[in-house]
Design a protein around this motif. Structure first.
Motif, PDB file in Angstrom:
ATOM      1  N   GLY A 150      25.154  21.914  37.536  1.00  0.00           N
ATOM      2  CA  GLY A 150      25.361  21.351  38.936  1.00  0.00           C
ATOM      3  C   GLY A 150      26.904  21.723  39.591  1.00  0.00           C
ATOM      4  N   GLU A 151      27.748  22.525  38.701  1.00  0.00           N
ATOM      5  CA  GLU A 151      28.961  22.908  38.867  1.00  0.00           C
ATOM      6  C   GLU A 151      29.067  24.503  38.644  1.00  0.00           C
ATOM      7  OE1 GLU A 151      31.520  21.021  39.594  1.00  0.00           O
ATOM      8  OE2 GLU A 151      30.466  18.887  39.264  1.00  0.00           O
ATOM      9  N   TRP A 152      29.977  25.064  39.381  1.00  0.00           N
ATOM     10  CA  TRP A 152      30.102  26.324  39.622  1.00  0.00           C
ATOM     11  C   TRP A 152      31.261  27.119  38.649  1.00  0.00           C
ATOM     12  CZ3 TRP A 152      26.975  29.141  42.560  1.00  0.00           C
ATOM     13  CH2 TRP A 152      26.329  28.523  43.625  1.00  0.00           C
ATOM     14  N   ILE A 153      30.738  28.087  38.222  1.00  0.00           N
ATOM     15  CA  ILE A 153      31.636  28.925  37.127  1.00  0.00           C
ATOM     16  C   ILE A 153      31.953  30.215  37.708  1.00  0.00           C
ATOM     17  CG2 ILE A 153      32.118  29.768  35.156  1.00  0.00           C
ATOM     18  CD1 ILE A 153      30.009  27.926  33.922  1.00  0.00           C
ATOM     19  N   PRO A 154      33.248  30.508  38.372  1.00  0.00           N
ATOM     20  CA  PRO A 154      33.725  31.677  38.825  1.00  0.00           C
ATOM     21  C   PRO A 154      33.606  32.726  37.746  1.00  0.00           C
ATOM     22  CG  PRO A 154      35.416  30.263  38.903  1.00  0.00           C
ATOM     23  CD  PRO A 154      34.445  29.573  38.250  1.00  0.00           C
ATOM     24  N   THR A 155      32.779  33.774  37.584  1.00  0.00           N
ATOM     25  CA  THR A 155      32.743  34.793  36.702  1.00  0.00           C
ATOM     26  C   THR A 155      34.064  35.644  36.666  1.00  0.00           C
ATOM     27  OG1 THR A 155      31.422  36.350  38.030  1.00  0.00           O
ATOM     28  CG2 THR A 155      30.180  34.782  36.327  1.00  0.00           C
ATOM     29  N   SER A 156      34.693  35.937  37.809  1.00  0.00           N
ATOM     30  CA  SER A 156      35.628  37.022  37.790  1.00  0.00           C
ATOM     31  C   SER A 156      36.900  36.478  36.994  1.00  0.00           C
ATOM     32  CB  SER A 156      36.189  37.157  39.389  1.00  0.00           C
ATOM     33  OG  SER A 156      36.743  35.898  39.925  1.00  0.00           O
ATOM     34  N   ILE A 157      37.175  35.064  37.080  1.00  0.00           N
ATOM     35  CA  ILE A 157      38.252  34.370  36.308  1.00  0.00           C
ATOM     36  C   ILE A 157      37.950  34.736  34.704  1.00  0.00           C
ATOM     37  CG2 ILE A 157      39.342  32.142  35.737  1.00  0.00           C
ATOM     38  CD1 ILE A 157      39.006  31.346  38.506  1.00  0.00           C
ATOM     39  N   LEU A 158      36.838  34.297  34.409  1.00  0.00           N
ATOM     40  CA  LEU A 158      36.541  34.426  32.985  1.00  0.00           C
ATOM     41  C   LEU A 158      36.575  36.049  32.502  1.00  0.00           C
ATOM     42  CD1 LEU A 158      32.986  32.402  32.266  1.00  0.00           C
ATOM     43  CD2 LEU A 158      35.422  32.299  31.003  1.00  0.00           C
ATOM     44  N   GLU A 159      36.057  36.907  33.429  1.00  0.00           N
ATOM     45  CA  GLU A 159      36.305  38.298  33.244  1.00  0.00           C
ATOM     46  C   GLU A 159      37.813  38.858  32.821  1.00  0.00           C
ATOM     47  OE1 GLU A 159      32.227  39.686  35.355  1.00  0.00           O
ATOM     48  OE2 GLU A 159      33.975  39.659  36.442  1.00  0.00           O
ATOM     49  N   SER A 160      38.656  38.330  33.895  1.00  0.00           N
ATOM     50  CA  SER A 160      40.104  38.639  33.879  1.00  0.00           C
ATOM     51  C   SER A 160      40.635  38.138  32.395  1.00  0.00           C
ATOM     52  CB  SER A 160      40.709  37.867  34.867  1.00  0.00           C
ATOM     53  OG  SER A 160      42.329  38.321  35.078  1.00  0.00           O
ATOM     54  N   VAL A 161      40.386  36.942  31.859  1.00  0.00           N
ATOM     55  CA  VAL A 161      40.880  36.272  30.893  1.00  0.00           C
ATOM     56  C   VAL A 161      40.488  37.193  29.555  1.00  0.00           C
ATOM     57  CG1 VAL A 161      41.048  34.513  29.276  1.00  0.00           C
ATOM     58  CG2 VAL A 161      41.205  33.990  31.670  1.00  0.00           C
TER      59      VAL A 161
END
Length: 487
Positions: free
Chosen positions: A390-401
């Motif tokens: 039910g919560e959103w995970i923004p993939t671009s932030i993970l990819e950047s890290v």
């Protein structure tokens, strides 16, 4: 009058001796305008081009292509810059969907003529006729373009002279009147790397004559050749997607000391550091084929750091954003409006209803947050964001890290179906040297401890691949990745 002809005629008078350079040779704005009028005369006379008729052009970034971009609309036609990076079957689909009667092609794209049912002419055989009087009106259709087709068949949009020029000049205005790392000045030499099929090189062939700047067109993108041309022509400003910047940096130890307008996908922290090492100053641009320019990063009282300018862009003049927020969240889907919006897809009523609201907003399909200075921070594509529990995970932030880890060349985070959480993130990595999965996991745990990501965002799986599929605009194709992995 905001027409293609009016813009180039002004440049031919005010900046008559300023050079325009292509693989074929050199000219200036005065000679260029004269040649465009003769080319328009040939199109209208010898070719019999009728008002509103579409002419498709398949070529790299060449001087002759630029002339056709101007001459076809001046002759009353509509230019279609063919997206030559699409799969062959999609190229043929766009040629049919565009209603193109004529295809002008360079040698590299001769195979297209085998299945194109209309008239086809080699770009080397395009002639010159008597100069004609430009009688176009600013509301006349001038350009038809197609989206990259990453989520289905490419969609077509038409732009009038005034809409396309307004979109291009919004970029010029933002970069000349505001403080920005990619600021344009009277001393700059523009050398666009974005291909013509992508919003006519992000409007570069209109911005340069509007500002009276030397323009260099480099043909097919070849990193080594680009670096040499930067040196030989004194280029100071380029536009590019991040993958292009990466290839340019890797191609030469001497490359650097220029300004870059970068867009198409996020710039990772590692790539930003590499650019800084090479003295490459960059600004980010956000936009798309179906909305043109939307925002460009500038310095404000809030955004002063390089990391902020990498992540936050600001509306260009006369553009507006609003966030359709998710429940109990500051993030939401981004809506955009501007005078140059096409307000619909060509011959696609259903997609138009899905993407353009009746009160003038374009539903971008991107997720973001509005910042205190009015800037927009893009977090993800709506279709790429992962909803877990039910919560959103923004993939671009993970990819950047993840991209900060030594050995990571390219990374994509995608969602995989999960019985308990609905979706869970999986990191897919192309590495240039061996990396242990535990190294990635430990780095992400440390980032979570530092508050850079949430601990529950850490991917459940890490997959290494030998190559990463790219779209026609240089972005990682997550759809193709999922297909390859059988998801």
């Amino acid at each position: 009058m905001r027409t293609f002809g009016n813009l180039l005629e002004r440049a031919s008078k005010l900046f008559s001796d300023v050079e325009v350079v292509g693989p074929e040779g050199r000219t200036n704005y005065r000679k260029l305008f004269e040649d465009v009028l003769k080319l328009a005369g040939w199109l209208k006379g010898e070719l019999g081009l009728k008002k509103g008729e579409v002419v498709a052009v398949a070529d790299w970034n060449t001087l002759e292509f630029m002339k056709l971009v101007y001459a076809i609309p001046i002759a009353g036609g509509i230019v279609y810059p063919v997206n030559i990076r699409l799969p062959p079957e999609q190229i043929l689909y766009t040629l049919e969907k565009s209603d193109a009667k004529t295809l002008i092609f360079s040698r590299d794209f001769e195979l297209l003529t085998k299945k194109f049912e209309g008239r086809h002419i080699s770009i080397d055989e395009v002639g010159r006729g008597e100069k004609i009087q430009d009688t176009t009106e600013q509301q006349d259709d001038a350009v038809i373009m197609f989206t990259s087709g990453t989520t289905g068949l490419p969609k077509a949009v038409k732009y009038s002279h005034e809409k396309f020029i307004d979109g291009a000049l919004s970029i010029a205005t933002q970069l000349t009147t505001q403080e920005s790392p990619a600021k344009l000045t009277r001393n700059d030499v523009i050398f666009p790397q974005i291909p013509m099929y992508h919003i006519v090189s992000w409007g570069s062939v209109f911005i340069a004559p509007y500002l009276g700047l030397k323009l260099v067109l480099g043909g097919k993108f070849e990193p080594g050749t680009v670096v040499e041309t930067i040196k030989s022509e004194g280029a100071t400003w380029i536009n590019a997607v991040p993958t292009m910047i990466h290839m340019l940096i890797e191609s030469s130890q001497d490359f650097g000391g220029i300004k870059a307008l970068v867009g198409g996908s996020a710039v990772t922290k590692k790539l930003a550091e590499k650019m800084k090492e090479r003295n490459i100053e960059f600004s980010m641009i956000y936009g798309a084929t179906d909305m043109l320019a939307a925002s460009i990063s500038i310095y404000t009282s809030y955004t002063r750091s390089e990391d902020m300018l990498r992540e936050i862009t600001h509306p260009v003049p006369f553009a507006d954003f609003k966030i359709r927020k998710f429940e109990n969240s500051d993030m939401g889907e981004i809506l955009f409006r501007a005078p140059w919006l096409p307000m619909g897809y060509y011959k696609d009523e259903q997609k138009t209803k899905e993407s353009y609201t009746e009160d003038g907003w374009f539903i971008t399909g991107d997720i973001g947050i509005e910042m205190p200075d009015g800037g927009i921070k893009i977090l993800d594509r709506f279709k790429d964001a992962i909803k877990s529990g039910g919560e959103w995970i923004p993939t671009s932030i993970l990819e950047s890290v993840i991209s900060e880890i030594e050995g990571v060349e390219l990374v994509a985070v995608v969602g995989k179906r999960d019985e308990k959480w609905d979706e869970r993130p999986v990191a897919i990595i192309k590495a240039y040297k061996e990396i242990e999965k535990s190294t990635v996991t430990e780095y992400l745990k440390k980032a979570a401890e530092e508050g850079r990501i949430a601990k529950w965002w850490i991917p459940d799986e890490i997959v290494f691949v030998e190559d990463m599929p790219l779209t026609s605009t240089g972005k990682i194709s997550k759809l193709e990745l999922k297909n390859r992995l059988g998801w």
